[in-house]
Structure formats: C-alpha cells, structure tokens
Design a protein around this motif. Structure first.
Motif, short mmCIF file in Angstrom:
data_model
loop_
_atom_site.label_atom_id
_atom_site.label_comp_id
_atom_site.label_asym_id
_atom_site.label_seq_id
_atom_site.Cartn_x
_atom_site.Cartn_y
_atom_site.Cartn_z
N ASN A 1 0.82 -1.21 0.00
CA ASN A 1 0.00 0.00 0.00
C ASN A 1 0.86 1.25 0.00
O ASN A 1 0.46 2.30 -0.48
CB ASN A 1 -0.92 0.02 1.22
CG ASN A 1 -1.79 -1.22 1.32
OD1 ASN A 1 -1.54 -2.11 2.13
ND2 ASN A 1 -2.82 -1.29 0.50
N TYR A 2 2.05 1.12 0.58
CA TYR A 2 3.04 2.19 0.60
C TYR A 2 4.34 1.63 0.04
O TYR A 2 4.73 0.51 0.36
CB TYR A 2 3.26 2.72 2.01
CG TYR A 2 2.06 3.43 2.58
CD1 TYR A 2 1.91 4.81 2.46
CD2 TYR A 2 1.05 2.71 3.23
CE1 TYR A 2 0.79 5.46 2.97
CE2 TYR A 2 -0.07 3.35 3.74
CZ TYR A 2 -0.19 4.72 3.61
OH TYR A 2 -1.30 5.36 4.10
N ILE A 3 5.00 2.43 -0.79
CA ILE A 3 6.22 1.95 -1.45
C ILE A 3 7.36 2.92 -1.15
O ILE A 3 7.28 4.11 -1.50
CB ILE A 3 6.02 1.82 -2.97
CG1 ILE A 3 4.99 0.72 -3.28
CG2 ILE A 3 7.33 1.50 -3.66
CD1 ILE A 3 3.56 1.16 -3.30
N ASP B 1 0.37 12.43 -1.50
CA ASP B 1 0.49 11.23 -2.34
C ASP B 1 1.92 10.72 -2.37
O ASP B 1 2.16 9.51 -2.48
CB ASP B 1 0.04 11.54 -3.77
CG ASP B 1 -1.44 11.90 -3.85
OD1 ASP B 1 -2.21 11.36 -3.04
OD2 ASP B 1 -1.81 12.71 -4.72
N VAL B 2 2.87 11.64 -2.30
CA VAL B 2 4.29 11.30 -2.37
C VAL B 2 5.04 12.15 -1.34
O VAL B 2 4.73 13.33 -1.17
CB VAL B 2 4.88 11.57 -3.77
CG1 VAL B 2 6.36 11.20 -3.81
CG2 VAL B 2 4.11 10.81 -4.84
N ILE B 3 6.00 11.55 -0.68
CA ILE B 3 6.87 12.28 0.24
C ILE B 3 8.31 12.13 -0.23
O ILE B 3 8.82 11.01 -0.34
CB ILE B 3 6.75 11.76 1.69
CG1 ILE B 3 5.33 11.97 2.23
CG2 ILE B 3 7.77 12.45 2.59
CD1 ILE B 3 4.94 13.43 2.40
N ALA C 1 1.71 13.02 -12.49
CA ALA C 1 0.55 12.34 -11.91
C ALA C 1 -0.10 13.12 -10.77
O ALA C 1 -1.31 13.00 -10.53
CB ALA C 1 0.96 10.95 -11.42
N THR C 2 0.69 13.90 -10.02
CA THR C 2 0.13 14.57 -8.85
C THR C 2 0.91 15.83 -8.49
O THR C 2 2.11 15.93 -8.80
CB THR C 2 0.15 13.62 -7.63
OG1 THR C 2 -0.45 14.27 -6.51
CG2 THR C 2 1.56 13.21 -7.26
N SER C 3 0.22 16.75 -7.88
CA SER C 3 0.87 17.94 -7.30
C SER C 3 0.78 17.91 -5.78
O SER C 3 1.25 18.83 -5.11
CB SER C 3 0.23 19.22 -7.85
OG SER C 3 -1.17 19.25 -7.54
N ASN C 4 0.16 16.85 -5.26
CA ASN C 4 0.00 16.70 -3.82
C ASN C 4 1.24 16.02 -3.24
O ASN C 4 1.25 14.84 -2.90
CB ASN C 4 -1.26 15.88 -3.53
CG ASN C 4 -1.58 15.81 -2.05
OD1 ASN C 4 -1.18 16.68 -1.28
ND2 ASN C 4 -2.28 14.76 -1.64
N LYS D 1 -1.89 4.41 -5.01
CA LYS D 1 -2.62 4.96 -6.15
C LYS D 1 -1.70 5.68 -7.13
O LYS D 1 -1.95 5.68 -8.34
CB LYS D 1 -3.73 5.90 -5.67
CG LYS D 1 -3.26 7.13 -4.92
CD LYS D 1 -4.44 8.01 -4.54
CE LYS D 1 -3.99 9.27 -3.80
NZ LYS D 1 -5.14 10.14 -3.44
N ILE D 2 -0.63 6.29 -6.62
CA ILE D 2 0.32 6.97 -7.49
C ILE D 2 1.19 5.95 -8.22
O ILE D 2 1.48 6.11 -9.42
CB ILE D 2 1.19 7.95 -6.68
CG1 ILE D 2 0.32 9.07 -6.12
CG2 ILE D 2 2.31 8.52 -7.53
CD1 ILE D 2 -0.42 9.87 -7.18
N VAL D 3 1.59 4.90 -7.53
CA VAL D 3 2.37 3.84 -8.17
C VAL D 3 1.56 3.20 -9.30
O VAL D 3 2.09 2.95 -10.39
CB VAL D 3 2.80 2.78 -7.14
CG1 VAL D 3 3.42 1.57 -7.84
CG2 VAL D 3 3.79 3.38 -6.16
#
Length: 316
Positions: free
Chosen positions: A93-95, A122-124, A191-194, A169-171
C-alpha cells in the motif's frame, strides 16, 4: 515510533542495486530489524551488476523466501528503469524507494513511512541540511534541480531525492507508462501535485563509489528534458526567430553601408564566422529534433523498459 494502527498496512521497500555485493546483505539485515513489527516486503532489482551481487541475492532469497522478491535485469539500463521494474512488482500500500549505498540511513525509512501514513500527501520526498555527495555530484544536482523547475514545472524548493515514499494509487498511475525512457520523478510530477517533503539524515558514502559518471548523468537529465517536456522545441523555435531577425537586421545594415560607400569591402572573416555559427545552430536544432523522433520511433516499436533475466517472487 510508528503508530500501532498502521502496523498491519503492507509496505514495499524497493532497492535498486548495481555493484552492491558489499552492501546489500547488510542493508537487508538492518531493514529486518527496523521493520520487525510490521508487514512488509523487500524488492531487490539487480541492474545487471558485473560483480557477485546476483549470487549474493540468490543466497538472500533462499534464506528469506517469504520476504524478498528478487529481479535481475538482463542489461544495465540505469536506476530509473530498475526502479520502474521494482514498482511493477511491488504489492504494498506504501512503497519506499531506498538506495543500497547507506547514504540514506535505513532507519530513516521508518521515519518517512510514518510521515507518509500520517499525512495526506500522495508522495513524500526527503531533503537534507547538507548533501554528503562529492562536489561534482552536488553541482550536477543543482543543475538537475534548475532543469526540473524549468522543464517539468517542479515546485521551487522541492528536492527530487531518490529516497522517497509513494502511495499505492500513485504507483498504479506511474506503472501505466510503458515508454522505454522512464524518469520516475517526471512521472510523479505528471501524476500529482499533492507532494510533501521531510528532512532526513544524509551520510557520506563509506563503501564503493557512485556509478553515476558524467556521461550517465548527462543522459539521465537529457532524457528528463526531451522525454517529459516539449519546451526545448519551443525554445528552438523562438531562438530561430530571434536569429533570423538579427541576421536580417545585420544584412540590412550591410546593404546600407555599401550604398553609402560603394568602395567599402565586405568582411570575409565576419561572413565566414556567421556561416559557421548559423550552421552550428542548425545542427543543434536538427539533433534535438532527431532526438525526439528517435524516442518516438522507440515508443512505436515498443522498445522494452527492461528485460528480466531472472526473477524469484517471495512466497506469499
């Protein structure tokens, strides 16, 4: 300390490795201690190392068949292709993406995971007070940072480190990309700006040396620019128009001078220099266009991102 409510959430730790025979076992053993109370898997991608990395990883998966998924690529294609292979075989669920050189201490993986789970990003990405690379690598890193700002629309102040944590979800969105030239950070920004960031420790490399040579770094950043942005084409067009205007103005000045003074000799040296300059500009533009066409051709021909020479999935 990580919250207990997250202990049952499955996590994947992706480790791309190249010439990692001296570090990979130590890294895996430390991760086992750090994540002992959690549900997780380790995905190791051997980017066709010429040393004994493959044999060492084979021993690891024999000892830890329920923990490790191991992939050996048939050709050395670079870190981003190796990471893409790992993302496509990760099930968490987390990568977390973690290099094998210990410049990012393994215990920091728990810190970034906890931060990701407790925030809505979404990404750190990670950043450091001081990057413990050599002078050359730090200089190239600054160039990459500036290039990403210009060509990828990266938020200023965001450091695109290789050590990061992504939500599932981003992966899932990233691995939809099947082009032969993946640039993970470019795909993330598409894919995201979050996106969030957290400060972590960074250590000097104690074993071996970086496999990123000047040529490899140039190819990586050139791929970033040409594969994820059309801005170079727009810049070429604008530059071409400006050069045409300047050339036309220079020609007009030359004609006026000749009309005023018919005996005035035209400078052959300046003409020769101008011809060489404009020929060079044209070749640069043609090379840039050719680069785009070549990438299109490879995409049309479905050139693979990687070829898996050996794979052993963990026992679920």
């Amino acid at each position: 300390m990580i919250n207990n409510k997250f202990n049952k959430i499955f996590t994947s730790i992706i480790i791309p490795t190249f010439k990692g025979e001296a570090t990979i076992v130590k890294l895996v053993n430390q991760l086992i201690k750090i994540f002992k109370n959690m549900k997780y898997e380790i995905v190791i991608i051997n980017d066709c190392s010429p040393d004994n990395t493959h044999e060492i990883c084979i021993d690891l998966i024999k000892k830890l068949p329920n923990l490790i998924t191991y992939l050996k690529l048939g050709k050395n294609l670079g870190e981003h292709n190796a990471v893409m292979a790992g993302l496509k075989h990760a099930t968490g669920n987390y990568i977390i993406i973690l290099d094998d050189d210990f410049q990012n201490p393994p215990e920091q993986a728990l810190k970034i995971l906890d931060y990701t789970k407790n925030n809505n990003f979404d990404v750190i990405y990670t950043y450091y007070d001081e990057r413990k690379y050599n002078y050359f690598r730090n200089f190239i890193s600054k160039i990459n940072d500036w290039s990403a700002n210009v060509f990828l629309g990266k938020p200023r102040g965001l450091y695109l480190s290789s050590f990061k944590c992504l939500k599932r979800k981003i992966v899932d969105k990233i691995i939809e990309y099947n082009g032969p030239y993946p640039y993970i950070d470019g795909l993330i920004l598409s894919a995201t700006s979050n996106i969030g960031s957290i400060k972590t420790e960074h250590s000097k490399r104690k074993i071996g040396k970086s496999s990123y040579s000047l040529i490899k770094l140039f190819k990586l950043y050139y791929n970033m620019i040409t594969n994820f942005s059309t801005l170079p084409i727009h810049i070429s067009t604008i530059l071409g128009i400006l050069i045409s205007i300047i050339s036309g103005f220079y020609a007009l000045v030359t004609i006026i001078q000749k009309l005023i003074d018919p005996n005035l000799l035209i400078g052959y040296t300046s003409i020769f220099a101008a011809i060489i300059f404009f020929a060079g500009i044209q070749l640069i533009f043609l090379g840039l266009i050719g680069e785009y066409i070549g990438k299109i051709l490879n995409n049309v021909n479905n050139r693979p991102q990687f070829f898996i020479d050996y794979i052993k999935k963990r026992n679920e």
